[in-house]
Structure formats: C-alpha cells, structure tokens
Design a protein around this motif. Structure first.
Motif, short mmCIF file in Angstrom:
data_model
loop_
_atom_site.label_atom_id
_atom_site.label_comp_id
_atom_site.label_asym_id
_atom_site.label_seq_id
_atom_site.Cartn_x
_atom_site.Cartn_y
_atom_site.Cartn_z
N ASN A 1 26.36 72.92 2.76
CA ASN A 1 27.05 73.37 3.96
C ASN A 1 27.74 74.70 3.66
OD1 ASN A 1 26.88 71.05 5.93
ND2 ASN A 1 27.67 69.99 4.13
N ARG A 2 27.97 75.46 4.71
CA ARG A 2 28.64 76.76 4.57
C ARG A 2 30.05 76.70 5.17
NH1 ARG A 2 25.05 81.61 6.56
NH2 ARG A 2 26.35 82.73 5.06
N TRP A 3 30.89 77.62 4.73
CA TRP A 3 32.18 77.82 5.35
C TRP A 3 32.43 79.32 5.45
CZ3 TRP A 3 35.44 80.82 2.57
CH2 TRP A 3 35.35 80.80 1.16
N ALA A 4 33.34 79.69 6.32
CA ALA A 4 33.66 81.11 6.49
C ALA A 4 35.10 81.29 6.92
CB ALA A 4 32.73 81.75 7.53
N VAL A 5 35.66 82.40 6.51
CA VAL A 5 36.95 82.87 7.02
C VAL A 5 36.69 84.23 7.67
CG1 VAL A 5 39.26 83.69 6.45
CG2 VAL A 5 38.35 81.65 5.33
N LEU A 6 36.99 84.33 8.95
CA LEU A 6 36.75 85.55 9.72
C LEU A 6 38.10 86.10 10.17
CD1 LEU A 6 33.93 84.19 12.08
CD2 LEU A 6 33.71 85.02 9.73
N TYR B 1 36.80 94.33 11.06
CA TYR B 1 36.36 92.94 11.04
C TYR B 1 36.02 92.56 9.60
CZ TYR B 1 35.48 93.85 16.02
OH TYR B 1 35.59 94.21 17.34
N ARG B 2 36.63 91.49 9.11
CA ARG B 2 36.39 91.04 7.73
C ARG B 2 35.90 89.60 7.73
NH1 ARG B 2 38.18 94.54 3.86
NH2 ARG B 2 39.57 96.21 4.57
N GLN B 3 34.99 89.31 6.79
CA GLN B 3 34.45 87.96 6.67
C GLN B 3 34.32 87.59 5.19
OE1 GLN B 3 30.93 87.10 9.00
NE2 GLN B 3 31.23 88.91 10.27
N GLN B 4 34.52 86.32 4.91
CA GLN B 4 34.21 85.78 3.60
C GLN B 4 33.52 84.44 3.80
OE1 GLN B 4 37.24 86.05 0.63
NE2 GLN B 4 36.30 84.53 -0.71
N TRP B 5 32.37 84.27 3.12
CA TRP B 5 31.54 83.08 3.26
C TRP B 5 31.42 82.37 1.92
CZ3 TRP B 5 29.09 81.26 7.76
CH2 TRP B 5 29.23 82.09 8.89
#
Length: 300
Positions: free
Chosen positions: A83-88, A96-100
């Motif tokens: 499974n994946r998770w993300a912080v947007l 716009y910043r993302q971490q997966w």
C-alpha cells in the motif's frame, strides 16, 4: 403498501438549487493512506490499527490541521503490492509539495509523522481524489463511482477514490491536491472536462466549490471573478483585502494576469442561513446551511 421513497441528499440539494460556491472546507495539508479493504463509515478513525501508531498519526495530523483520507485505485485487484501513503502540502507561496511512501505493517505508517514535518518534493503531478465513500453517505457512492471510473480510465496514475471530503449533497465531489481545489455536482462526462481543464491551468467557475486555503466568502469572490472573466490558473487571482461588517463583506480580488495594468475587483458578498434541511443521506437531523451570495462587482 408502497415503501417510502429513499432520500438522496444530492437529489434534494439539486431540487432546492443549493449553491456549490463557497463550500470547500479549509485544508492545506492532506494525509493519504491507501487501504484496499472496506472503508469504515468514519474513515481512518474506524481502522483497526495498532493503538500507538494510530494515536501518533492522529496527533501529528491534528497539529498541522491535516485532513486524513483513505484512498484506493478504482477497480484494481487487492494484491498489487505494498500500500502507498502520501503527505501533500500547499504552501502559502503557492508551492506544492508531496512525499510518498509504502506500508505493509502498521508500524510503517509511523513514517507519516516524520513526513508531516519534512519539506516534501516539488514538481510532482497533482493527485485527483474522487469521494466514493458509500458507507458514509449513499450519494458519494452512487454518484462518485461513475466519476471515479471515468477519470481513472483517462488518468490512471493520478486518480484515487477516497473517503469523505465533506459536502455529501454536492456529490460527485472531486478534490485536486495539493492544489486545494474542490469541485462538486459532477458526473462522468463533466468530470473529465473539468479535470482536463484544471490540469491545463484553466479553472472554471462552473462546478467549482472553492479553494481550500480561502474562507468561504473569499471563495465566492474569486469564483465570481472567474465566472465574469473566464477560466484562469490556480494563482492568477488572489485576495488582497477584506472589509467586513456583520454579514456583509467587501473583498478585493487582484489579478496576476499578464498585461501592463493590474486587475482589481471589489466583490460585495452577503451571508445568510437557509431554512433547516436534511443535508446528508444518513444523517436525518435537519440543519441550516450558510450561503454566501455576490451582490455586486466593481472594477478598479
């Protein structure tokens, strides 16, 4: 005896003519957790995670007012890897910043707490979220699932189904993050057109619920400018000033469009409460809604 007709909040909202504009809830940080099993009615809160991990995530998200959503791909098999998770994150500068990351065990989700305090990565494509949370509200599944399928067929790597995003009566709801743009009242055909335009940097007023970094009256003012002058990019218009007395607002919207003369508009907005109505399928309580209406626009 004929059984009573089932109440559907989205049908009732359309029959009343409820306004979409100014209904996007506040949010500049999103936590997304892929969960392929059945979603509890209360989303993340209902998951049977290890208590320590769950408390860590909840406390960390609450500290930055992050919205926590469960996500899954439309129609994908459940055994397709971790499974994946993300912080947007949508920063005040407009960045716009993302971490997966990925998770297989509950303990892996603790990485989200660290990611909430990290910088994240720039330049990643946006995430398109479609609320299909049927256990929370029937209309979200009935209207959301066809939209999820249509968008997933067009942009399979960008689109996720998600749990409750707010505003069940405006289903089908689509959120583009970390842009922080809410759309509502969509169907399969209109959703493809709306997302296509959004990805091209052209946000239209039609179907727009609002921008999540703005309070509702500001959302309404920006939408009014978009409706008057046509589509524009997410940061082409900004709110430069606000004057308020009671339920009356005067909001100055400044354009960031190319040209020798800056664009300015003063938008007057008045707020009022509607009579009580049943606003969700599964919540029989009658509640009023706050509506913000544009009364005039003048140009500087």
């Amino acid at each position: 005896m004929t059984p009573p007709e089932r109440f559907l909040c989205a049908d009732a909202a359309r029959a009343r003519g409820d306004s979409l504009t100014g209904t996007a809830p506040y949010g500049v940080v999103w936590v997304l957790i892929e969960y392929r099993g059945g979603w509890p009615a209360n989303g993340f809160e209902g998951l049977g995670l290890q208590p320590g991990v769950k408390e860590l995530l909840f406390t960390s998200a609450q500290a930055v007012r992050a919205r926590m959503l469960l996500i899954r791909r439309y129609g994908r098999p459940r055994d397709e890897g971790p499974n994946r998770w993300a912080v947007l994150r949508h920063e005040s500068s407009g960045a716009y910043r993302q971490q997966w990351g990925t998770w297989s065990r509950d303990e892996d989700l603790a990485e989200i707490a660290a990611a909430l305090g990290g910088p994240g990565e720039l330049g990643l494509p946006p995430v398109v979220l479609v609320c299909t949370h049927g256990r929370h509200d029937t209309c979200c599944a009935v209207r959301g699932r066809p939209v999820g399928r249509a968008l997933s067929e067009r942009w399979p790597e960008l689109v996720w189904e998600c749990t409750h995003v707010g505003g069940d009566r405006f289903a089908a709801n689509v959120v583009v993050a970390p842009d922080g743009v809410y759309y509502g009242g969509l169907d399969a055909k209109s959703s493809v057109a709306v997302v296509e335009q959004h990805l091209a940097g052209r946000i239209h007023a039609e179907y727009l619920r609002g921008y999540t970094d703005l309070p509702p009256p500001h959302q309404v003012a920006v939408a009014a400018v978009l409706a008057r002058f046509g589509p524009a990019g997410r940061h082409d218009y900004v709110v430069a000033g606000t004057f308020r007395v009671g339920t009356y607002w005067r909001i100055r919207v400044v354009g960031r469009l190319p040209g020798p003369t800056p664009f300015e508009a003063d938008v007057e907005v008045r707020s009022h409460r509607t009579p009580p109505h049943q606003l969700t399928c599964n919540g029989p309580a009658m509640s009023p809604a706050v509506v913000h209406e544009v009364t005039s626009i003048s140009f500087g």
